[in-house]
Design a protein around this motif. Structure first.
Motif, short mmCIF file in Angstrom:
data_model
loop_
_atom_site.label_atom_id
_atom_site.label_comp_id
_atom_site.label_asym_id
_atom_site.label_seq_id
_atom_site.Cartn_x
_atom_site.Cartn_y
_atom_site.Cartn_z
N PRO A 2 -4.76 -6.95 -8.65
CA PRO A 2 -5.37 -7.15 -7.34
C PRO A 2 -5.62 -8.62 -7.01
O PRO A 2 -5.46 -9.04 -5.87
CB PRO A 2 -6.67 -6.36 -7.43
CG PRO A 2 -6.39 -5.30 -8.45
CD PRO A 2 -5.50 -5.95 -9.45
N LEU A 43 -6.82 -3.93 -2.27
CA LEU A 43 -5.88 -3.97 -3.38
C LEU A 43 -6.64 -3.57 -4.64
O LEU A 43 -7.54 -4.28 -5.09
CB LEU A 43 -5.30 -5.38 -3.50
CG LEU A 43 -4.68 -5.89 -2.17
CD1 LEU A 43 -4.43 -7.39 -2.23
CD2 LEU A 43 -3.40 -5.13 -1.86
N CYS A 44 -6.29 -2.43 -5.19
CA CYS A 44 -7.07 -1.81 -6.26
C CYS A 44 -6.28 -1.82 -7.58
O CYS A 44 -5.06 -1.81 -7.58
CB CYS A 44 -7.40 -0.36 -5.89
SG CYS A 44 -8.12 -0.17 -4.24
#
Length: 623
Positions: A374, A413-414
């Motif tokens: 991320p 964004l993981c």
């Protein structure tokens, strides 16, 4: 790479355009003549303003219809040119764009053209000006960049060179490899523009439908790669004529333009590396450095592995909760520090956000994507001018890297996990309660409405920042007009986004009024539909005419057709497999879809989209 942009790309006054270009980070600009003529600023004031903003004044353009004319007209043209050269001296500019003649050329003779261009070059030299001669794609006698360069060679004057414009070259399908044979010292300027592939006259195509790199279908990385290999070191400047861009916010369009050049620079560096077949992979960076123009690259990221979650924001969440429950989602509780809920079905996670949602109807607010890193993915997106989205977190809570998409959807964004779980879900309780779930499910695709002025920007955003690939766009009939639909997806289909351009009468406020949806894929749609029906789900009611047409097209087994009709299921089939799906009623601007993909079917049931649009339109306008 030195970046530039023509002022004709943007809306607003010359002053506003220059300020926007400086904010976006451009090195220089091309001054389009009309912008200066209509400006209250004197040439000296423009020159000072550019210096104060840190902008170079790289090109004055255009000077039209010069060559291939009679002696009397040549004399008038030289007088006109000298006036422009004197103006450029006041501006402090040293390069002018001269287009091949379209309107006044009457003599098709290269020797004559070369002689006239020689006179122009000599006059330009007396004023310290360089002439960049460009072959317009619709030029009367000169419409090929190689022809234009032959004329430059014939003249052989230090103040005459050529301008290479990607649109004029690629719209005519000219081979770009010969660019490498051009003397780099004679390439005075390079302009780039992308465009969708359209069947229409080149002039209209050029004047209305150019877009920024990455928003069309031209092979721009290859074009610029050949330019770099030729040894060119000057500006790479955008020249985009587009009706939408010239009506959109000036600063925002300039940022989108800058993003496109950053993306193009990276793609061209990749093209050069891949095209260097003799070089070993570990020598590709060194291979790039041997060219005079250095091309920067961005942090490398892989395409997303899948959806992590979808978030819907609403003031009154009762209808959303009821709808998710009827679909078979299980309520997993409220966040321990935030006013949000978590609902799950297998690996499909939906967050209902009640924070700062006063007086707002349900709408898709955010999407989470599983990515390898991320932090790196966020750094890349920020270098591509994506606005950062921050959310307050406690010390022991997951920190999401967030950016804002062009339509204001928040993109998070993981950190993905091999088993498809998400670590942050423990913030809603000790463990997820799966007892109410009847099927496994994943988020199959998300359909987002795009305001008319940001549609192309969205395509570039998802291409450059998330590594999604645009598919050929389609136009779907609806009672409100044609809806342009653009699919963006990963190579394996794990992430699918469908960007829809709202009909004109809804486009001004598309995010608030135009319907969007989240689709969930299950293993057995018929079973899921029956279970949802037992829970009281209100399906989108499909007309009987649809099933008669379906039977005529596919000759379905009567029992199966009866099941489809009973449950309001839609059906499609192609050579690779079958697709079953149904839709819920709309809550606010959101509805849900459930799908089942059989075999290798990879589409979205496109033949059924007009039916869905018509039924939803009827529901919305029913008295």
């Amino acid at each position: 790479m030195r970046t530039g942009i023509a002022t004709v790309c943007l809306s607003g006054t010359l002053k506003e355009k220059m300020q926007a270009c400086a904010i976006a980070g451009f090195d220089g600009i091309e001054i389009f003549e009309q912008d200066l003529v209509t400006s209250p600023l004197s040439p000296e004031e423009v020159r000072k303003m550019a210096a104060d903003l840190g902008l170079g004044l790289d090109l004055y353009q255009p000077f039209r219809d010069f060559d291939g004319v009679t002696p009397d007209l040549l004399k008038a043209n030289l007088k006109r040119a000298e006036a422009k050269f004197k103006l450029m001296e006041r501006l402090g500019m040293d390069t002018i764009l001269v287009c091949s003649n379209v309107a006044t050329a009457t003599i098709d003779d290269d020797d004559l053209r070369a002689g006239q261009l020689a006179e122009l070059a000599e006059l330009a030299g007396a004023h310290g000006v360089k002439v960049a001669y460009e072959a317009l794609a619709w030029g009367k006698y000169v419409n090929d960049y190689e022809h234009a360069y032959r004329l430059v060679e014939m003249v052989d004057h230090p103040n005459l060179g050529t301008c290479l414009d990607s649109f004029h070259i690629l719209s005519r399908d000219w081979d770009t490899a010969p660019i490498e044979q051009i003397n780099a010292e004679k390439i005075f300027f390079v302009q780039v523009a992308d465009a969708p592939k359209l069947s229409m006259d080149v002039l209209s195509w050029s004047r209305h439908y150019r877009v920024f790199p990455g928003e069309g279908q031209f092979e721009l990385a290859k074009f610029l790669g050949h330019v770099v290999r030729a040894g060119y070191t000057g500006p790479v400047s955008l020249e985009v004529f587009n009706d939408v861009f010239r009506q959109s916010d000036t600063e925002r369009t300039a940022v989108d333009a800058m993003r496109s050049l950053i993306w193009l620079e990276e793609q061209s560096a990749k093209w050069l590396a891949n095209a260097s077949g003799a070089d070993a992979p570990d020598n590709k960076a060194a291979s790039r450095r041997r060219y005079p123009m250095e091309l920067a690259t961005l942090p490398k990221v892989n395409e997303p592995a899948g959806f992590n979650f979808a978030e819907v924001k609403a003031d009154d969440t009762a209808q959303l909760e009821k709808l998710l429950g009827q679909l078979g989602f299980g309520f997993q509780g409220r966040h321990r520090t935030k006013d949000v809920q978590l609902w799950t079905m297998g690996q499909a996670r939906v967050i209902i956000n009640e924070q700062a949602a006063s007086h707002s109807e349900p709408a898709i607010a955010a999407l989470g994507f599983d990515v390898d890193s991320p932090v790196i993915a966020s750094a890349r997106a920020q270098q591509l001018k994506a606005p950062v989205v921050a959310r307050k977190v406690q010390a022991d809570e997951e920190v999401f890297q967030g950016i804002s998409a062009p339509d204001s959807t928040e993109i998070f964004l993981c950190q993905g996990s091999p088993d498809g779980t998400a670590a942050w879900t423990h913030e809603f309780g000790e463990g997820l309660d799966r007892s109410t779930e009847t099927q496994n499910a994943v988020i199959d695709h998300v359909n987002l409405a795009q305001p008319w002025q940001h549609f192309d920007e969205a395509v570039l955003f998802y291409t450059s920042a998330l590594a999604l690939e645009p598919q050929p766009f389609a136009e779907v009939p609806s009672p409100s007009g044609l809806v342009r639909s653009q699919v963006m997806e990963t190579s394996n289909g794990a992430v699918r986004l469908v960007l829809n351009l709202a009909p004109a009468q809804q486009a001004q406020t598309a995010r608030k009024t135009y319907q969007e949806h989240i689709a969930f894929a299950v293993d057995n749609l018929v079973a899921a539909a029956r279970s949802a029906q037992e829970r009281g789900l209100e399906f989108l009611q499909i007309p009987a005419n649809y099933y008669e047409d379906l039977d005529a097209r596919f000759d379905l087994e009567p029992g199966f057709l009866a099941t489809l009709k009973e449950l309001n299921l839609l059906y499609d089939r192609d050579a690779n497999g079958e697709f079953l799906h149904f839709y819920t009623a709309t809550v606010g601007s959101v509805f849900f879809e459930m799908v089942e993909r059989r075999g290798n079917y990879d589409g979205y049931g496109a033949p059924n989209a007009p039916v869905r649009h018509a039924v939803q339109y009827d529901s919305l306008h029913r008295v």
